[in-house]
Write a protein that holds these residues in place. Structure first.
Motif, PDB file in Angstrom:
ATOM      1  N   ASN A  26       0.573  -1.132   0.089  1.00 41.99           N
ATOM      2  CA  ASN A  26      -0.014   0.044   0.277  1.00 41.99           C
ATOM      3  C   ASN A  26       0.604   1.236  -0.018  1.00 41.99           C
ATOM      4  O   ASN A  26       0.418   2.315   0.246  1.00 41.99           O
ATOM      5  N   ASN A  28       2.469   2.386  -2.808  1.00 42.84           N
ATOM      6  CA  ASN A  28       2.574   2.949  -4.184  1.00 42.84           C
ATOM      7  C   ASN A  28       4.009   2.556  -4.763  1.00 42.84           C
ATOM      8  O   ASN A  28       4.610   3.657  -5.401  1.00 42.84           O
ATOM      9  N   HIS A  29       4.845   1.539  -4.402  1.00 42.87           N
ATOM     10  CA  HIS A  29       5.954   1.329  -4.730  1.00 42.87           C
ATOM     11  C   HIS A  29       5.985   0.813  -6.232  1.00 42.87           C
ATOM     12  O   HIS A  29       5.228   0.173  -6.688  1.00 42.87           O
ATOM     13  N   GLU A  30       7.078   1.083  -6.949  1.00 44.30           N
ATOM     14  CA  GLU A  30       7.156   0.808  -8.377  1.00 44.30           C
ATOM     15  C   GLU A  30       7.742  -0.666  -8.485  1.00 44.30           C
ATOM     16  O   GLU A  30       7.154  -1.439  -9.267  1.00 44.30           O
ATOM     17  N   ASN A  51       7.655  -2.336 -12.753  1.00 43.29           N
ATOM     18  CA  ASN A  51       6.431  -1.484 -12.838  1.00 43.29           C
ATOM     19  C   ASN A  51       5.176  -2.421 -13.307  1.00 43.29           C
ATOM     20  O   ASN A  51       5.593  -3.558 -13.843  1.00 43.29           O
ATOM     21  N   GLU A  70      -1.700  -4.849 -11.637  1.00 38.89           N
ATOM     22  CA  GLU A  70      -1.899  -3.775 -10.889  1.00 38.89           C
ATOM     23  C   GLU A  70      -0.766  -3.257 -10.116  1.00 38.89           C
ATOM     24  O   GLU A  70      -0.014  -4.316  -9.813  1.00 38.89           O
ATOM     25  N   LYS A  71      -0.452  -1.783  -9.749  1.00 36.35           N
ATOM     26  CA  LYS A  71       0.672  -1.610  -9.110  1.00 36.35           C
ATOM     27  C   LYS A  71       0.743  -2.151  -7.733  1.00 36.35           C
ATOM     28  O   LYS A  71       1.975  -2.531  -7.380  1.00 36.35           O
ATOM     29  N   ARG A  72      -0.019  -2.597  -7.029  1.00 32.57           N
ATOM     30  CA  ARG A  72       0.062  -2.818  -5.638  1.00 32.57           C
ATOM     31  C   ARG A  72       0.202  -4.287  -5.625  1.00 32.57           C
ATOM     32  O   ARG A  72       0.484  -4.817  -4.559  1.00 32.57           O
ATOM     33  N   SER A  93       9.034  -4.941  -1.461  1.00 30.39           N
ATOM     34  CA  SER A  93       8.500  -3.977  -2.420  1.00 30.39           C
ATOM     35  C   SER A  93       9.773  -2.642  -1.983  1.00 30.39           C
ATOM     36  O   SER A  93      10.134  -2.609  -0.920  1.00 30.39           O
TER      37      SER A  93
END
Lengths: 116, 111
Positions: A26, A28-30, A51, A70-72, A93
């Motif tokens: 949660n 927002n890590h790439e 990514n 999804e990013k998460r 992450s």
């Protein structure tokens, strides 16, 4: 609370039965990554993702798949588990800042997998 | 030769003792260095980064010697709660973070 979560935390399964271990962050890590840890071998990287829709093999990718839709989320898939995949698995992450000294990784709590 | 080598220990020390761990790495192009702490069967947690000039965080001091490819961690005034496995971690950084882990040094602090 900023965190990396993994599910399940413990899993006992049988050879050949497909399974998925989920990982979610949660922050927002790439960058996200999967490791396995075995006695005497330390943590070894399985797959990583820089990514969304970008994944690549780590040092021990055989027998594993990943996806990053999804990013998460960064699930680890074992299509046909074997006993040699019995291990402790960690998802991690990091922000992906591109700055080596500050781009530290945060780890999930681990998933203990036993394949009979 | 392992990319990151550590003495597995265990190091058994009494409370209040000073203990030092060493680590060597093989890739001279490594970019950054860390010590992580791992409690039994739990996730590794960042203890501290390691800089060439050396850095200190309370009772913990980390040192890097790039010429010798050597990293150290010094713990002063050991506490029971310091008992854990300490992982030496090297970032080979190939445009993204590529962490290489040592197998860890186990520390046991006794009363």
């Amino acid at each position: 609370e900023a965190q990396v979560t993994q599910n399940p935390r413990y899993l006992i399964t049988v050879t050949g039965k497909k399974l998925t271990v989920t990982c979610s962050q949660n922050m927002n890590h790439e960058y996200m990554s999967w490791y396995r840890q075995d006695p005497g071998l330390g943590l070894r990287q399985i797959y990583y993702s820089m990514n969304v829709e970008v994944t690549d093999k780590g040092d021990v990718p055989e027998g594993y798949k990943v996806s990053r839709k999804e990013k998460r989320n960064f699930p680890l898939i074992l299509e046909s588990p074997s006993p040699n995949q019995t291990s402790l698995y960690f998802c991690a992450s990091s922000p992906g800042t591109g700055q080596p000294s500050t781009d530290t990784q945060y780890f999930g709590p681990g998933t203990r997998l036993t394949v009979l | 030769r392992k990319e990151v080598e550590q003495d597995p220990g265990p190091f058994n020390v009494p409370e209040g003792a000073t203990v030092a761990f060493n680590c060597t790495y093989s890739n001279s192009a490594s970019q950054s260095f860390f010590w992580y702490r791992q409690d039994c069967r739990k996730e590794p947690k960042l203890l501290m980064s390691v800089y060439s000039s050396g850095n200190e965080d309370g009772r913990f001091t980390a040192q890097l010697n790039r010429a010798s490819q050597y990293i150290s961690l010094l713990i002063r005034d050991s506490k029971l709660s310091d008992s854990a496995t300490y992982l030496c971690v090297v970032n080979e950084f190939r445009g993204f973070q590529k962490l290489v882990f040592g197998t860890g040094t186990r520390l046991l602090v006794s009363p």
